[in-house]
Design an enzyme around this catalytic site. Sequence first.
Site, PDB file in Angstrom:
ATOM      1  N   MET A 145      27.703  22.811 -51.949  1.00  0.00           N
ATOM      2  CA  MET A 145      26.728  23.098 -50.961  1.00  0.00           C
ATOM      3  C   MET A 145      26.855  22.344 -49.443  1.00  0.00           C
ATOM      4  O   MET A 145      27.357  21.403 -49.413  1.00  0.00           O
ATOM      5  CB  MET A 145      25.315  22.255 -51.493  1.00  0.00           C
ATOM      6  CG  MET A 145      24.861  22.934 -52.686  1.00  0.00           C
ATOM      7  SD  MET A 145      23.555  21.564 -53.522  1.00  0.00           S
ATOM      8  CE  MET A 145      24.489  20.525 -54.187  1.00  0.00           C
ATOM      9  N   GLY A 184      24.624  17.676 -47.775  1.00  0.00           N
ATOM     10  CA  GLY A 184      26.248  18.133 -48.250  1.00  0.00           C
ATOM     11  C   GLY A 184      26.557  17.585 -49.589  1.00  0.00           C
ATOM     12  O   GLY A 184      26.939  16.506 -49.688  1.00  0.00           O
ATOM     13  N   SER A 185      27.055  18.501 -50.541  1.00  0.00           N
ATOM     14  CA  SER A 185      27.471  17.847 -51.784  1.00  0.00           C
ATOM     15  C   SER A 185      27.908  18.953 -52.778  1.00  0.00           C
ATOM     16  O   SER A 185      28.043  20.107 -52.351  1.00  0.00           O
ATOM     17  CB  SER A 185      26.232  17.114 -52.480  1.00  0.00           C
ATOM     18  OG  SER A 185      25.033  17.965 -52.312  1.00  0.00           O
ATOM     19  N   ARG A 186      27.826  18.701 -53.948  1.00  0.00           N
ATOM     20  CA  ARG A 186      28.441  19.798 -55.019  1.00  0.00           C
ATOM     21  C   ARG A 186      27.565  19.583 -56.162  1.00  0.00           C
ATOM     22  O   ARG A 186      27.329  18.371 -56.606  1.00  0.00           O
ATOM     23  CB  ARG A 186      29.900  20.154 -54.952  1.00  0.00           C
ATOM     24  CG  ARG A 186      30.285  18.752 -55.733  1.00  0.00           C
ATOM     25  CD  ARG A 186      31.990  18.909 -55.868  1.00  0.00           C
ATOM     26  NE  ARG A 186      32.859  19.652 -56.822  1.00  0.00           N
ATOM     27  CZ  ARG A 186      33.788  20.338 -56.584  1.00  0.00           C
ATOM     28  NH1 ARG A 186      34.791  19.721 -55.828  1.00  0.00           N
ATOM     29  NH2 ARG A 186      34.353  20.675 -57.702  1.00  0.00           N
TER      30      ARG A 186
END
Length: 223
Positions: free
Chosen positions: A95, A183-185
């Site tokens: 993301m 911001g990440s996953r």
Amino acid sequence: MNKPPYPHPLIAREGWPFLAGIVIISVLVSIWWPGVSIIFWLLSLFVLQFFRDPARVAPEGELAVLSPADGRIVAVEEVHDPYANREAIKISVFMNVFNVHSNRAPVKGTVVSVNYFAGKFFNAALDKASLENERNAMVVRTPEGHVVTAVQVAGLVAKRILCYAKPGDALYAGQRYGFIRFGSRVDVYLPPGSRPRVAIGDKVQATSTTLADLPAAVLEQQS
């Protein structure tokens, strides 16, 4: 298609304090420095879009694994799932700051465990982020007996992982269970024999996109 009740329409509750704060600042700056205020109003728009949280409709299918997040597929591979201690197929969704960051349950089932791990803050698009970054792992067992692990992973600027699920909770597929800021996953570990329906580079939407189909037969019993 089944559209379950959605508790946080339009704007995620996690964003209300941030949005209220930046709007108040923008109004005050507009009073004293109108020319400068455009910067703050643009920042307000950014915060608004970051915390948007649209309702989604899940596709039919008891064996469908839904995307837990909006973003781009960065991994589809066979790996070891360290959280459920089994071999698995991992599908990772990255993301960026312009994606919706609300996280949804990939399958219907009962939460077996939820574990938080402190870590680093590498770029979430990198493979090493899966096991080295700050993360929160949720293991779910479906009614059919499949084990699915969803791991929220912090990114380069993500400083807060939020998970509201607890062991013993019953989740429906597509249910909102957490949020990651900036911001990440999310990594999803699936049992062997699952059939991926996405490829690296594909863009996906939480709940609306099917990542894979679980095998018809339960091949493993680890939890």
